[in-house]
Scaffold this motif. Structure first.
Motif, PDB file in Angstrom:
ATOM      1  N   LYS A  99      15.395  -1.004   0.037  1.00 32.27           N
ATOM      2  CA  LYS A  99      16.665  -1.955   0.162  1.00 32.27           C
ATOM      3  C   LYS A  99      16.861  -2.304   1.552  1.00 32.27           C
ATOM      4  N   ASN A 100      16.345  -1.938   2.655  1.00 28.71           N
ATOM      5  CA  ASN A 100      16.653  -1.816   3.675  1.00 28.71           C
ATOM      6  C   ASN A 100      15.230  -3.251   3.946  1.00 28.71           C
ATOM      7  N   GLN A 101      15.715  -4.310   4.285  1.00 30.51           N
ATOM      8  CA  GLN A 101      14.502  -5.153   4.431  1.00 30.51           C
ATOM      9  C   GLN A 101      13.426  -5.051   5.611  1.00 30.51           C
ATOM     10  N   ASN A 102      14.659  -4.659   7.012  1.00 27.63           N
ATOM     11  CA  ASN A 102      14.086  -4.471   7.933  1.00 27.63           C
ATOM     12  C   ASN A 102      13.205  -3.087   7.957  1.00 27.63           C
ATOM     13  N   PHE A 103      13.311  -1.735   7.134  1.00 27.82           N
ATOM     14  CA  PHE A 103      12.802  -1.108   7.860  1.00 27.82           C
ATOM     15  C   PHE A 103      11.688  -1.451   6.378  1.00 27.82           C
ATOM     16  N   LYS A 104      11.747  -2.242   4.853  1.00 24.66           N
ATOM     17  CA  LYS A 104      10.088  -2.399   4.537  1.00 24.66           C
ATOM     18  C   LYS A 104       9.461  -2.794   5.395  1.00 24.66           C
ATOM     19  N   HIS A 105       9.699  -3.815   5.981  1.00 25.00           N
ATOM     20  CA  HIS A 105       8.783  -4.507   6.909  1.00 25.00           C
ATOM     21  C   HIS A 105       8.206  -3.595   8.190  1.00 25.00           C
ATOM     22  N   PHE A 106       9.056  -2.876   8.405  1.00 25.61           N
ATOM     23  CA  PHE A 106       8.175  -1.812   9.404  1.00 25.61           C
ATOM     24  C   PHE A 106       7.231  -0.789   8.509  1.00 25.61           C
ATOM     25  N   LEU A 107       7.179  -0.859   7.346  1.00 24.03           N
ATOM     26  CA  LEU A 107       6.284  -0.083   6.329  1.00 24.03           C
ATOM     27  C   LEU A 107       5.230  -0.779   6.235  1.00 24.03           C
ATOM     28  N   GLU A 108       5.065  -2.006   5.717  1.00 18.74           N
ATOM     29  CA  GLU A 108       4.112  -2.615   5.409  1.00 18.74           C
ATOM     30  C   GLU A 108       3.029  -3.537   6.736  1.00 18.74           C
ATOM     31  N   ASN A 109       4.116  -3.581   7.675  1.00 17.80           N
ATOM     32  CA  ASN A 109       3.050  -4.734   8.998  1.00 17.80           C
ATOM     33  C   ASN A 109       2.728  -3.519   9.735  1.00 17.80           C
ATOM     34  N   LEU A 112       2.086   1.322   7.444  1.00 19.17           N
ATOM     35  CA  LEU A 112       0.897   1.928   6.458  1.00 19.17           C
ATOM     36  C   LEU A 112      -0.214   0.883   6.848  1.00 19.17           C
ATOM     37  N   ARG A 113      -0.214   0.380   7.980  1.00 18.99           N
ATOM     38  CA  ARG A 113      -1.412   0.007   8.558  1.00 18.99           C
ATOM     39  C   ARG A 113      -2.624   0.818   9.242  1.00 18.99           C
ATOM     40  N   ILE A 114      -1.895   1.880   9.043  1.00 22.04           N
ATOM     41  CA  ILE A 114      -2.518   3.121  10.409  1.00 22.04           C
ATOM     42  C   ILE A 114      -3.347   3.777   9.041  1.00 22.04           C
ATOM     43  N   PHE A 115      -2.704   3.327   7.563  1.00 27.17           N
ATOM     44  CA  PHE A 115      -4.079   4.011   6.399  1.00 27.17           C
ATOM     45  C   PHE A 115      -5.278   3.005   5.792  1.00 27.17           C
ATOM     46  N   ILE A 116      -5.642   1.915   6.651  1.00 32.09           N
ATOM     47  CA  ILE A 116      -6.313   0.250   5.669  1.00 32.09           C
ATOM     48  C   ILE A 116      -7.929   0.884   6.258  1.00 32.09           C
ATOM     49  N   ILE A 153      -7.570  12.707   7.651  1.00 29.29           N
ATOM     50  CA  ILE A 153      -7.271  11.758   6.883  1.00 29.29           C
ATOM     51  C   ILE A 153      -5.609  12.554   7.745  1.00 29.29           C
ATOM     52  N   PHE A 154      -5.429  13.774   8.097  1.00 35.40           N
ATOM     53  CA  PHE A 154      -4.307  14.484   8.915  1.00 35.40           C
ATOM     54  C   PHE A 154      -3.537  13.908   9.893  1.00 35.40           C
ATOM     55  N   ASP A 155      -5.034  13.514  10.647  1.00 38.80           N
ATOM     56  CA  ASP A 155      -4.025  12.760  12.065  1.00 38.80           C
ATOM     57  C   ASP A 155      -3.147  10.806  11.770  1.00 38.80           C
ATOM     58  N   GLU A 156      -4.347  10.580  10.741  1.00 33.54           N
ATOM     59  CA  GLU A 156      -3.107   9.516  10.894  1.00 33.54           C
ATOM     60  C   GLU A 156      -2.257   9.450   9.705  1.00 33.54           C
ATOM     61  N   ILE A 157      -1.632  10.700   8.751  1.00 32.86           N
ATOM     62  CA  ILE A 157      -0.836  11.314   8.212  1.00 32.86           C
ATOM     63  C   ILE A 157       0.211  11.447   9.072  1.00 32.86           C
ATOM     64  N   ASN A 158      -0.112  12.237  10.406  1.00 35.05           N
ATOM     65  CA  ASN A 158       0.484  12.755  11.527  1.00 35.05           C
ATOM     66  C   ASN A 158       1.290  11.394  12.267  1.00 35.05           C
ATOM     67  N   GLN A 159       0.521  10.542  12.760  1.00 35.99           N
ATOM     68  CA  GLN A 159       0.639   9.849  13.347  1.00 35.99           C
ATOM     69  C   GLN A 159       1.568   8.551  12.427  1.00 35.99           C
TER      70      GLN A 159
END
Length: 184
Positions: A99-109, A112-116, A153-159
């Motif tokens: 629901k928080n648009q700033n946090f959603k923007h943070f997650l998407e941009n 989550l790019r760490i896992f791409i 994957i755990f380095d990316e998860i930690n990051q």
């Protein structure tokens, strides 16, 4: 191999690593060996617990109990499998609900790019969500170990978790969405 990786993670993050081995008995008399690999460490007063089950079930669960001083934001992230994405042709395999648009923007941009990179080559399909357990706010990350490079994957998860905790501890949720997007 997973033992050495988890020991390395625990030592780098001043945490502790334990392993428990069991034999699960089934009604037909057969048995299955089961191992529970556990790593515990802290970051910014938040407790992070990694539980990896190998044997009959091949799953990982990372539970981050946020510091009482961290104000949580509810969110849920699901993944579209590589097979589904062949038909859907989505740019991102993540479905983010927040629901928080700033946090959603943070997650998407950002987060989550760490896992791409690993998602391009591996069948890594995490499910990430928040929950409140006995007045403890938690971030839960779950995934199946059905891909060969899962110990990496755990380095990316930690990051990823460090980024989330840092963002939750910032005051960015109080900035207007337009100003936040311009800044980030």
């Amino acid at each position: 191999m997973i033992d050495s990786k988890l020991k390395q993670i625990a030592s780098e993050l001043n945490g502790e690593y334990t392993i428990e081995d069991y034999k699960i008995s089934f009604t037909d008399g057969s048995r299955s060996p089961e191992s529970y690999h556990k790593v515990r460490y802290e970051y910014a007063e938040s407790k992070i617990f990694i539980l990896i089950q190998t044997g009959f079930t091949e799953t990982a669960r990372v539970i981050t109990t946020l510091s009482p001083y961290t104000r949580p934001i509810e969110f849920e992230i699901d993944c579209v499998s590589p097979f589904e994405n062949l038909f859907l042709r989505r740019k991102s395999r993540f479905k983010v609900k927040c629901k928080n648009q700033n946090f959603k923007h943070f997650l998407e941009n950002k987060a989550l790019r760490i896992f791409i990179k690993i998602m391009e080559t591996e069948n890594f399909n995490p499910r990430i969500f928040t929950q409140n357990d006995e007045s403890n706010n938690q971030i839960i990350l779950e995934f199946h170990l059905g891909f060969p490079k899962w110990p990496e994957i755990f380095d990316e998860i930690n990051q990823f978790l460090k980024l989330i905790i840092d963002e939750l501890n910032s005051n960015n949720r109080f900035v207007s969405h337009k100003a936040y997007k311009e800044k980030n």
